[in-house]
Motif scaffolding. Structure first.
Motif, short mmCIF file in Angstrom:
data_model
loop_
_atom_site.label_atom_id
_atom_site.label_comp_id
_atom_site.label_asym_id
_atom_site.label_seq_id
_atom_site.Cartn_x
_atom_site.Cartn_y
_atom_site.Cartn_z
N ASN A 31 9.00 4.78 52.33
CA ASN A 31 9.50 4.55 50.98
C ASN A 31 11.01 4.71 50.98
O ASN A 31 11.60 5.16 51.97
CB ASN A 31 8.85 5.51 49.96
CG ASN A 31 9.19 6.96 50.23
OD1 ASN A 31 10.34 7.34 50.31
ND2 ASN A 31 8.16 7.79 50.36
N GLN A 33 14.29 6.02 48.42
CA GLN A 33 14.60 6.77 47.20
C GLN A 33 16.08 6.65 46.88
O GLN A 33 16.90 6.43 47.77
CB GLN A 33 14.23 8.24 47.40
CG GLN A 33 12.79 8.45 47.84
CD GLN A 33 12.49 9.89 48.17
OE1 GLN A 33 12.94 10.80 47.48
NE2 GLN A 33 11.71 10.10 49.23
N PHE A 92 12.30 7.92 54.16
CA PHE A 92 11.49 8.52 55.22
C PHE A 92 11.24 7.43 56.25
O PHE A 92 10.74 6.36 55.92
CB PHE A 92 10.15 9.00 54.67
CG PHE A 92 10.24 10.14 53.73
CD1 PHE A 92 9.73 10.04 52.45
CD2 PHE A 92 10.83 11.33 54.11
CE1 PHE A 92 9.82 11.10 51.56
CE2 PHE A 92 10.93 12.40 53.23
CZ PHE A 92 10.41 12.28 51.95
N TYR A 98 8.23 13.81 57.91
CA TYR A 98 8.81 13.26 56.69
C TYR A 98 10.28 13.64 56.55
O TYR A 98 10.72 14.13 55.52
CB TYR A 98 8.03 13.75 55.46
CG TYR A 98 6.64 13.16 55.38
CD1 TYR A 98 5.54 13.86 55.86
CD2 TYR A 98 6.44 11.90 54.82
CE1 TYR A 98 4.28 13.31 55.79
CE2 TYR A 98 5.17 11.35 54.74
CZ TYR A 98 4.08 12.06 55.24
OH TYR A 98 2.84 11.52 55.16
N LYS A 99 11.04 13.39 57.58
CA LYS A 99 12.47 13.67 57.55
C LYS A 99 13.17 12.62 56.70
O LYS A 99 13.01 11.42 56.91
CB LYS A 99 13.02 13.67 58.96
CG LYS A 99 14.50 13.90 59.07
CD LYS A 99 14.88 13.90 60.54
CE LYS A 99 16.38 13.94 60.73
NZ LYS A 99 16.73 13.94 62.18
N LEU A 100 13.99 13.08 55.73
CA LEU A 100 14.68 12.18 54.82
C LEU A 100 16.08 11.89 55.37
O LEU A 100 16.83 12.81 55.66
CB LEU A 100 14.78 12.82 53.44
CG LEU A 100 15.04 11.94 52.23
CD1 LEU A 100 13.95 10.90 52.07
CD2 LEU A 100 15.17 12.77 50.98
N TYR B 35 20.58 21.13 54.18
CA TYR B 35 21.38 19.96 54.51
C TYR B 35 22.85 20.37 54.60
O TYR B 35 23.32 21.27 53.89
CB TYR B 35 21.27 18.89 53.43
CG TYR B 35 19.95 18.18 53.33
CD1 TYR B 35 18.91 18.70 52.54
CD2 TYR B 35 19.72 16.98 54.00
CE1 TYR B 35 17.69 18.04 52.44
CE2 TYR B 35 18.51 16.32 53.90
CZ TYR B 35 17.50 16.85 53.12
OH TYR B 35 16.31 16.19 53.02
N LEU B 45 20.27 16.37 57.31
CA LEU B 45 19.28 17.44 57.43
C LEU B 45 19.61 18.33 58.63
O LEU B 45 19.77 17.84 59.75
CB LEU B 45 17.88 16.86 57.60
CG LEU B 45 16.75 17.88 57.75
CD1 LEU B 45 16.53 18.62 56.44
CD2 LEU B 45 15.47 17.20 58.21
N GLN B 48 14.23 21.99 58.52
CA GLN B 48 13.17 21.79 57.54
C GLN B 48 12.04 22.77 57.87
O GLN B 48 11.57 22.83 59.01
CB GLN B 48 12.69 20.34 57.63
CG GLN B 48 11.56 19.94 56.72
CD GLN B 48 11.25 18.45 56.84
OE1 GLN B 48 12.13 17.65 57.14
NE2 GLN B 48 10.01 18.09 56.62
N GLN B 102 12.10 15.80 46.67
CA GLN B 102 12.89 16.98 46.95
C GLN B 102 13.77 17.33 45.76
O GLN B 102 14.39 16.45 45.15
CB GLN B 102 13.74 16.74 48.20
CG GLN B 102 12.90 16.53 49.45
CD GLN B 102 13.74 16.38 50.71
OE1 GLN B 102 14.88 16.84 50.77
NE2 GLN B 102 13.17 15.73 51.71
#
Lengths: 112, 113
Positions: A31, A33, A92, A98-100, B35, B45, B48, B102
Protein backbone atom coordinates in the motif's frame (compact mmCIF):
# COMPACT_ATOMS: atom_id res chain seq x y z
CA UNK A 1 17.61 2.31 0.86
CA UNK A 2 14.77 2.35 -1.67
CA UNK A 3 13.48 5.79 -0.75
CA UNK A 4 10.54 7.23 -2.66
CA UNK A 5 10.83 10.48 -4.57
CA UNK A 6 8.31 13.32 -4.35
CA UNK A 7 7.86 15.89 -7.05
CA UNK A 8 8.01 18.82 -6.85
CA UNK A 9 10.36 19.40 -3.91
CA UNK A 10 8.57 22.67 -3.19
CA UNK A 11 5.24 24.14 -4.30
CA UNK A 12 3.81 27.61 -3.63
CA UNK A 13 0.17 28.41 -4.44
CA UNK A 14 -2.58 30.86 -3.51
CA UNK A 15 -5.38 30.01 -1.13
CA UNK A 16 -8.28 28.39 -2.99
CA UNK A 17 -6.10 26.80 -5.66
CA UNK A 18 -5.51 23.08 -6.00
CA UNK A 19 -2.17 21.49 -5.11
CA UNK A 20 -0.85 18.33 -6.74
CA UNK A 21 2.12 16.37 -5.45
CA UNK A 22 3.59 13.27 -7.04
CA UNK A 23 5.45 10.31 -5.62
CA UNK A 24 7.47 7.67 -7.41
CA UNK A 25 8.86 4.48 -5.93
CA UNK A 26 11.04 1.64 -7.08
CA UNK A 27 9.76 -1.60 -5.52
CA UNK A 28 6.49 -3.48 -5.51
CA UNK A 29 4.27 -2.30 -2.67
CA UNK A 30 1.41 -3.49 -0.47
CA UNK A 31 0.00 0.00 0.00
CA UNK A 32 1.02 3.63 -0.22
CA UNK A 33 0.34 6.26 2.40
CA UNK A 34 0.54 10.03 2.58
CA UNK A 35 1.59 11.96 5.69
CA UNK A 36 1.66 15.67 6.55
CA UNK A 37 4.26 17.34 8.73
CA UNK A 38 3.85 20.86 9.99
CA UNK A 39 7.08 22.78 10.57
CA UNK A 40 9.20 21.07 13.21
CA UNK A 41 6.42 18.75 14.33
CA UNK A 42 5.50 15.08 14.15
CA UNK A 43 3.84 13.45 11.17
CA UNK A 44 0.09 13.03 10.75
CA UNK A 45 -1.35 10.18 8.69
CA UNK A 46 -3.64 11.49 5.92
CA UNK A 47 -4.72 8.62 3.71
CA UNK A 48 -3.82 5.08 2.66
CA UNK A 49 -4.38 3.50 -0.74
CA UNK A 50 -3.94 -0.23 -1.27
CA UNK A 51 -2.10 -1.70 -4.23
CA UNK A 52 -5.35 -2.98 -5.77
CA UNK A 53 -7.00 0.46 -5.61
CA UNK A 54 -6.62 3.18 -8.22
CA UNK A 55 -8.20 6.19 -6.53
CA UNK A 56 -9.30 7.20 -3.06
CA UNK A 57 -10.92 10.29 -1.59
CA UNK A 58 -10.97 11.76 1.90
CA UNK A 59 -12.52 15.21 2.30
CA UNK A 60 -10.47 17.60 0.16
CA UNK A 61 -7.83 14.94 -0.53
CA UNK A 62 -7.71 12.73 -3.60
CA UNK A 63 -5.05 10.09 -4.03
CA UNK A 64 -4.35 8.07 -7.16
CA UNK A 65 -2.08 5.08 -7.56
CA UNK A 66 -0.62 3.67 -10.78
CA UNK A 67 1.29 0.51 -9.92
CA UNK A 68 2.36 0.00 -13.55
CA UNK A 69 4.21 3.32 -13.43
CA UNK A 70 5.11 2.94 -9.74
CA UNK A 71 3.69 6.36 -8.99
CA UNK A 72 1.06 8.09 -6.88
CA UNK A 73 -0.34 11.58 -6.70
CA UNK A 74 -1.95 13.57 -3.90
CA UNK A 75 -4.39 16.32 -4.84
CA UNK A 76 -5.52 18.87 -2.27
CA UNK A 77 -8.49 20.85 -3.53
CA UNK A 78 -9.46 24.36 -2.46
CA UNK A 79 -6.28 24.78 -0.45
CA UNK A 80 -6.12 26.80 2.76
CA UNK A 81 -3.26 28.56 4.52
CA UNK A 82 -3.49 25.82 7.19
CA UNK A 83 -2.49 23.26 4.54
CA UNK A 84 1.02 24.74 4.54
CA UNK A 85 3.24 21.81 5.50
CA UNK A 86 5.56 19.13 4.14
CA UNK A 87 3.85 16.14 2.55
CA UNK A 88 5.46 12.70 2.42
CA UNK A 89 4.53 9.52 0.67
CA UNK A 90 5.42 6.26 2.40
CA UNK A 91 4.99 2.62 1.52
CA UNK A 92 5.38 -0.91 2.81
CA UNK A 93 7.54 -2.75 0.37
CA UNK A 94 6.45 -6.18 1.52
CA UNK A 95 8.04 -8.64 3.89
CA UNK A 96 6.86 -9.74 7.29
CA UNK A 97 8.20 -6.75 9.22
CA UNK A 98 6.10 -4.10 7.41
CA UNK A 99 8.93 -1.59 7.26
CA UNK A 100 7.66 1.83 6.14
CA UNK A 101 9.86 3.70 3.64
CA UNK A 102 9.34 7.47 3.31
CA UNK A 103 9.99 9.74 0.38
CA UNK A 104 11.89 13.01 0.65
CA UNK A 105 8.78 15.16 0.80
CA UNK A 106 7.16 18.13 -0.92
CA UNK A 107 7.08 21.46 0.92
CA UNK A 108 3.71 23.10 0.19
CA UNK A 109 3.20 26.79 0.93
CA UNK A 110 -0.32 28.17 0.64
CA UNK A 111 -0.34 31.96 0.56
CA UNK A 112 -3.38 33.77 2.00
CA UNK B 1 -7.01 8.81 23.60
CA UNK B 2 -3.62 10.27 24.49
CA UNK B 3 -1.09 10.46 21.70
CA UNK B 4 2.53 9.34 21.56
CA UNK B 5 4.62 11.23 24.12
CA UNK B 6 8.28 12.04 23.69
CA UNK B 7 10.84 13.83 25.82
CA UNK B 8 12.81 15.94 25.80
CA UNK B 9 11.56 18.13 22.94
CA UNK B 10 14.94 19.72 22.36
CA UNK B 11 18.48 18.75 23.27
CA UNK B 12 21.81 20.40 22.59
CA UNK B 13 25.00 18.48 23.34
CA UNK B 14 28.63 18.51 22.33
CA UNK B 15 30.12 15.81 20.15
CA UNK B 16 31.30 12.71 21.99
CA UNK B 17 28.70 13.26 24.72
CA UNK B 18 25.84 10.82 25.27
CA UNK B 19 22.12 11.50 25.03
CA UNK B 20 18.92 9.56 25.65
CA UNK B 21 15.41 10.01 24.31
CA UNK B 22 12.23 8.62 25.83
CA UNK B 23 8.99 7.55 24.17
CA UNK B 24 5.64 6.50 25.60
CA UNK B 25 3.41 4.98 22.90
CA UNK B 26 -0.35 5.01 22.69
CA UNK B 27 -1.80 2.59 25.23
CA UNK B 28 -2.31 -0.87 23.80
CA UNK B 29 -0.09 -0.36 20.76
CA UNK B 30 2.13 -3.38 20.24
CA UNK B 31 4.48 -1.89 17.66
CA UNK B 32 6.89 0.98 18.37
CA UNK B 33 9.22 2.71 15.93
CA UNK B 34 12.16 5.12 16.16
CA UNK B 35 12.90 7.26 13.11
CA UNK B 36 15.69 9.70 12.36
CA UNK B 37 14.77 12.69 10.20
CA UNK B 38 17.59 14.87 8.94
CA UNK B 39 16.55 18.39 7.93
CA UNK B 40 15.04 18.44 4.45
CA UNK B 41 14.64 14.67 4.21
CA UNK B 42 12.00 12.09 4.99
CA UNK B 43 12.11 9.99 8.16
CA UNK B 44 14.38 6.95 8.14
CA UNK B 45 13.50 3.95 10.28
CA UNK B 46 16.16 3.18 12.88
CA UNK B 47 14.50 0.41 14.84
CA UNK B 48 11.13 -1.28 15.11
CA UNK B 49 9.82 -3.21 18.13
CA UNK B 50 6.93 -5.65 18.34
CA UNK B 51 6.07 -5.73 22.05
CA UNK B 52 9.56 -5.98 23.62
CA UNK B 53 11.23 -7.75 20.71
CA UNK B 54 13.21 -6.15 17.86
CA UNK B 55 11.63 -6.64 14.42
CA UNK B 56 14.03 -4.54 12.34
CA UNK B 57 17.20 -2.66 13.32
CA UNK B 58 19.00 -2.91 10.00
CA UNK B 59 19.55 0.86 9.75
CA UNK B 60 20.54 1.44 13.37
CA UNK B 61 24.25 2.40 13.72
CA UNK B 62 24.86 -0.14 16.41
CA UNK B 63 28.35 1.07 17.26
CA UNK B 64 26.83 4.19 18.83
CA UNK B 65 23.05 3.83 18.93
CA UNK B 66 21.08 1.53 21.21
CA UNK B 67 17.41 1.18 22.00
CA UNK B 68 15.31 -0.86 24.35
CA UNK B 69 11.65 -1.40 25.09
CA UNK B 70 11.50 -3.06 28.45
CA UNK B 71 8.11 -4.53 29.41
CA UNK B 72 6.86 -3.79 25.89
CA UNK B 73 5.62 -0.27 26.66
CA UNK B 74 7.98 2.71 27.00
CA UNK B 75 11.16 2.89 24.97
CA UNK B 76 14.47 4.71 25.17
CA UNK B 77 16.90 5.49 22.36
CA UNK B 78 20.50 6.29 23.31
CA UNK B 79 23.39 7.73 21.37
CA UNK B 80 26.89 7.29 22.79
CA UNK B 81 29.11 8.97 21.72
CA UNK B 82 27.29 11.52 19.57
CA UNK B 83 28.69 12.81 16.29
CA UNK B 84 27.93 16.03 14.45
CA UNK B 85 25.98 14.10 11.80
CA UNK B 86 23.56 12.85 14.45
CA UNK B 87 21.95 16.30 14.50
CA UNK B 88 18.38 15.54 13.45
CA UNK B 89 14.79 15.13 14.60
CA UNK B 90 14.17 11.80 16.34
CA UNK B 91 10.60 10.65 15.94
CA UNK B 92 8.84 7.91 17.84
CA UNK B 93 5.70 6.29 16.44
CA UNK B 94 3.41 3.46 17.48
CA UNK B 95 0.74 1.31 15.86
CA UNK B 96 -1.74 -1.29 17.08
CA UNK B 97 0.12 -4.00 15.23
CA UNK B 98 2.55 -4.54 12.39
CA UNK B 99 1.39 -2.96 9.15
CA UNK B 100 -1.24 -0.72 10.73
CA UNK B 101 -1.43 3.07 10.71
CA UNK B 102 1.45 4.67 12.58
CA UNK B 103 0.87 7.56 14.99
CA UNK B 104 3.80 9.88 15.55
CA UNK B 105 4.94 11.82 18.58
CA UNK B 106 6.10 15.44 18.39
CA UNK B 107 9.75 14.42 18.10
CA UNK B 108 13.00 15.38 19.82
CA UNK B 109 15.20 17.84 17.98
CA UNK B 110 18.88 17.09 18.65
CA UNK B 111 21.71 19.46 17.90
CA UNK B 112 25.26 18.17 18.26
CA UNK B 113 27.92 20.90 18.42
Amino acid sequence: SQQGEEDPQALSIQEGENATMNCSYKTSINNLQWYRQNSGRGLVHLILIRSNEREKHSGRLRVTLDTSKKSSSLLITASRAADTASYFCAYFSGGSNYKLTFGKGTLLTVNP
Amino acid sequence: EAGVAQSPRYKIIEKRQSVAFWCNPISGHATLYWYQQILGQGPKLLIQFQNNGVVDDSQLPKDRFSAERLKGVDSTLKIQPAKLEDSAMYLCASSRDLGETQYFGPGTRLLVL
